[in-house]
Write an enzyme that holds these catalytic residues in place. Structure first.
Site, PDB file in Angstrom:
ATOM      1  N   ASP A   1       0.817  -1.219   0.000  1.00  0.00           N
ATOM      2  CA  ASP A   1       0.000   0.000   0.000  1.00  0.00           C
ATOM      3  C   ASP A   1       0.851   1.270   0.000  1.00  0.00           C
ATOM      4  O   ASP A   1       0.458   2.298   0.559  1.00  0.00           O
ATOM      5  CB  ASP A   1      -0.966   0.019   1.197  1.00  0.00           C
ATOM      6  CG  ASP A   1      -1.872  -1.197   1.195  1.00  0.00           C
ATOM      7  OD1 ASP A   1      -2.244  -1.648   0.102  1.00  0.00           O
ATOM      8  OD2 ASP A   1      -2.197  -1.695   2.286  1.00  0.00           O
TER       9      ASP A   1
ATOM     10  N   LYS B   1       1.822   2.078  -5.113  1.00  0.00           N
ATOM     11  CA  LYS B   1       2.385   1.517  -6.349  1.00  0.00           C
ATOM     12  C   LYS B   1       1.472   1.774  -7.543  1.00  0.00           C
ATOM     13  O   LYS B   1       1.929   2.098  -8.631  1.00  0.00           O
ATOM     14  CB  LYS B   1       2.585  -0.006  -6.200  1.00  0.00           C
ATOM     15  CG  LYS B   1       3.568  -0.384  -5.103  1.00  0.00           C
ATOM     16  CD  LYS B   1       3.638  -1.885  -4.910  1.00  0.00           C
ATOM     17  CE  LYS B   1       2.391  -2.508  -4.334  1.00  0.00           C
ATOM     18  NZ  LYS B   1       2.091  -2.142  -2.927  1.00  0.00           N
TER      19      LYS B   1
ATOM     20  N   GLN C   1       2.076  -6.042  -3.220  1.00  0.00           N
ATOM     21  CA  GLN C   1       2.527  -6.135  -1.812  1.00  0.00           C
ATOM     22  C   GLN C   1       3.834  -5.338  -1.627  1.00  0.00           C
ATOM     23  O   GLN C   1       4.072  -4.394  -2.349  1.00  0.00           O
ATOM     24  CB  GLN C   1       2.684  -7.598  -1.392  1.00  0.00           C
ATOM     25  CG  GLN C   1       1.365  -8.335  -1.202  1.00  0.00           C
ATOM     26  CD  GLN C   1       0.788  -8.920  -2.473  1.00  0.00           C
ATOM     27  OE1 GLN C   1       1.473  -9.601  -3.199  1.00  0.00           O
ATOM     28  NE2 GLN C   1      -0.476  -8.675  -2.751  1.00  0.00           N
TER      29      GLN C   1
ATOM     30  N   GLY D   1      -4.527  -4.329  -3.743  1.00  0.00           N
ATOM     31  CA  GLY D   1      -5.530  -3.302  -4.071  1.00  0.00           C
ATOM     32  C   GLY D   1      -4.744  -2.076  -4.484  1.00  0.00           C
ATOM     33  O   GLY D   1      -4.078  -1.467  -3.661  1.00  0.00           O
ATOM     34  N   HIS D   2      -4.751  -1.776  -5.769  1.00  0.00           N
ATOM     35  CA  HIS D   2      -3.959  -0.659  -6.293  1.00  0.00           C
ATOM     36  C   HIS D   2      -4.911   0.448  -6.748  1.00  0.00           C
ATOM     37  O   HIS D   2      -5.749   0.230  -7.615  1.00  0.00           O
ATOM     38  CB  HIS D   2      -3.073  -1.131  -7.456  1.00  0.00           C
ATOM     39  CG  HIS D   2      -2.050  -2.157  -7.022  1.00  0.00           C
ATOM     40  ND1 HIS D   2      -1.191  -2.773  -7.885  1.00  0.00           N
ATOM     41  CD2 HIS D   2      -1.751  -2.651  -5.789  1.00  0.00           C
ATOM     42  CE1 HIS D   2      -0.407  -3.606  -7.204  1.00  0.00           C
ATOM     43  NE2 HIS D   2      -0.748  -3.555  -5.939  1.00  0.00           N
TER      44      HIS D   2
END
Ligand code: GDP
Ligand code: IMO
Ligand code: MG
Length: 426
Positions: free
Chosen positions: A13, A16, A226, A40-41
């Site tokens: 988080d 990225k 990650q 989750g991007h």
């Protein structure tokens, strides 16, 4: 072929998604090579927010190709829901611009059931705090050589046979260990079947596609998920995810030799962590609450509150050693605005000695005491700042401190979630 790789240097988080979205302008192909929809991007363009879990963050750029490599674990239901959502937002999706490796392992319903049952059965410190998305159990089956891969979906008899074999073991676990009802192989098969026909057109040879891009002198951007401290080998084991998050895995996870011109380590200006596990610089106090609120630190996948703390240079040194960043993208600097004093952890006291890197023994990170350097903060809102020169003096000093400690240049500073809230260094 000036390939690039973007990776998370902390516990995920870091931002990225935003950095990949920006760098996509300079790339032709964007590849995910590990993890799954535990990621989750978040991308924000002109105030519109997209959260991508599986599809590479380059997808918003209509002229670019996105690939999902063999190192990813793919949940067909999530993949289809994600493409439907993107289509609803007017983004064109076709097998010409989005493709999946035939070697990518498929997350089955039983992987999710086992992930969740296992977490529920654990208590206290034994819980990992997984996302419950079936990531670990799917990678387990890959290593146990009993997984179902993307290419298998063309042959439904093979899928049925593999499900039957897998459930012989899984049902023992579910019934005997976790007191759950056994799964009926035909129900599991019926659930995957409609997705198989939707996925098959997207299947390709990702390795070959990257090779062809190289032959055309195109640029490939590898998108990590990650962060290094969640790496299965090098992270805070056992509180980690089930894949290698270090940059070297881009090669194995996509099927192309390691060949990067730019290695971009994404560093959040402070540290966050979701789920269980040691976090030496965690601030369960006013400073942590400031980061939580100002940074809107809620997980993009599970909505859980992210734990917050000061920047940890020992963690970043280790990330640099493992991944070789040529530059840093520093994100969320705006979140530190308003803090009178900012602390930076420069190393730890571990077993009565000062150490500059995280110790290696299991859970040793739970026993370190951070050594801090205090730093004067700045009060100005910097979320509209567009140039280095316009940043407050103390914000510039903070950036220089990170560069000096790590001996790596900061090439991008992000001061807000939007694409536009970005300072590019000359
Ligand atoms: P990722 O998993 O590394 O892609 O990061 P996430 O998307 O899960 O979390 C980063 C969050 O911070 C998202 O909500 C982004 O929109 C947001 N974000 C990214 N960069 C910045 C920034 O510079 N400032 C602020 N305030 N928010 C940012
Ligand atoms: P992005 O790509 C932050 C964490 C989970 C849990 C541990 C294991 O958005 O940075 P898993 O479901 O992978 O078996 O959970 O890893 N985790 C993440 N934390 N960002 C992520 O991805 C994460 N993906 C997994 O919270 O602690
Ligand atoms: Mg995330």
């Amino acid at each position: 072929m000036a390939n690039m790789i973007v990776f998370g240097t902390q516990w995920g988080d870091e931002g990225k998604g935003k950095i990949v979205d920006i760098l996509t302008e300079d790339a032709d192909i964007i590849v995910r090579y590990q993890g799954g929809n535990n990621a989750g991007h978040t991308l924000v363009t002109e105030g519109k927010k997209f959260i991508l879990h599986l599809i590479p963050s380059g997808i918003l750029h209509s002229s670019k190709t996105c690939l999902i490599g063999n190192g990813v674990v793919l949940d067909p239901e999530v993949f289809c829901a994600e493409i439907d959502k993107l289509k609803d937002s007017g983004i064109s999706i076709s097998p010409e611009r989005l493709a999946i490796s035939k070697k990518t392992h498929i997350i089955m319903s039983y992987h999710k059931e086992i992930d969740q049952a296992r977490e529920t059965a654990k208590s206290g410190k034994d819980k990992i705090g997984t996302t419950g998305r079936g990531i670990g159990p799917c990678y387990e089956d890959k290593m146990a050589r009993m997984g179902i891969r993307g290419g298998d979906l063309q042959d439904l008899d093979l899928v049925r046979e593999k499900i039957n074999k897998a459930l012989v073991e899984k049902n023992v676990l579910l019934e005997k260990l976790y007191n759950q009802k056994p799964l009926d192989p035909e129900n599991v098969f019926d659930r995957i079947r409609p997705f198989a026909s939707r996925l098959v057109p997207f299947m390709t040879d990702v390795s070959r596609k990257i090779q062809e891009a190289g032959e055309k002198n195109q640029t490939v951007l590898f998108e990590g998920a990650q962060g290094v401290q969640l790496d299965i080998d090098h992270g805070t084991y056992p509180y980690v995810t089930s894949s290698n998050t270090v940059t070297g895995n881009a090669s194995a996870g996509s099927g192309y030799y390691y060949n990067m011109k730019r290695v971009i380590g994404v560093v959040k200006a402070y540290t966050t962590r979701v789920g269980q596990g040691p976090f030496p610089t965690e601030q369960d106090n006013e400073s942590g609450t400031h980061m939580q609120n100002m940074g809107a630190e809620f997980g993009s996948t599970t909505g859980r509150k992210r734990r917050c703390g000061w920047l940890d240079l020992a963690v970043l040194r280790e990330s640099a050693r493992l991944c070789g960043p040529t530059e840093i993208a520093l994100t969320k600097l705006d979140v530190l605005s308003g803090l009178e004093t900012i602390k930076v952890c420069t190393g730890y006291i571990y077993q009565e000695r000062t150490v500059e890197y995280p110790p290696q023994e299991e859970n040793a990170m739970a026993g370190v005491s951070p050594v801090y350097e205090n730093f004067p903060g700045w009060s100005e809102d910097i979320s509209g700042v567009k140039t280095w020169a316009d940043l407050p003096e103390n914000a510039r000093r903070y950036v220089r401190l990170i560069e000096d400690y790590l001996k790596i240049k900061v090439s991008i500073i992000s001061v807000g979630p939007d694409r536009d809230q970005t300072i590019r260094m000359g």
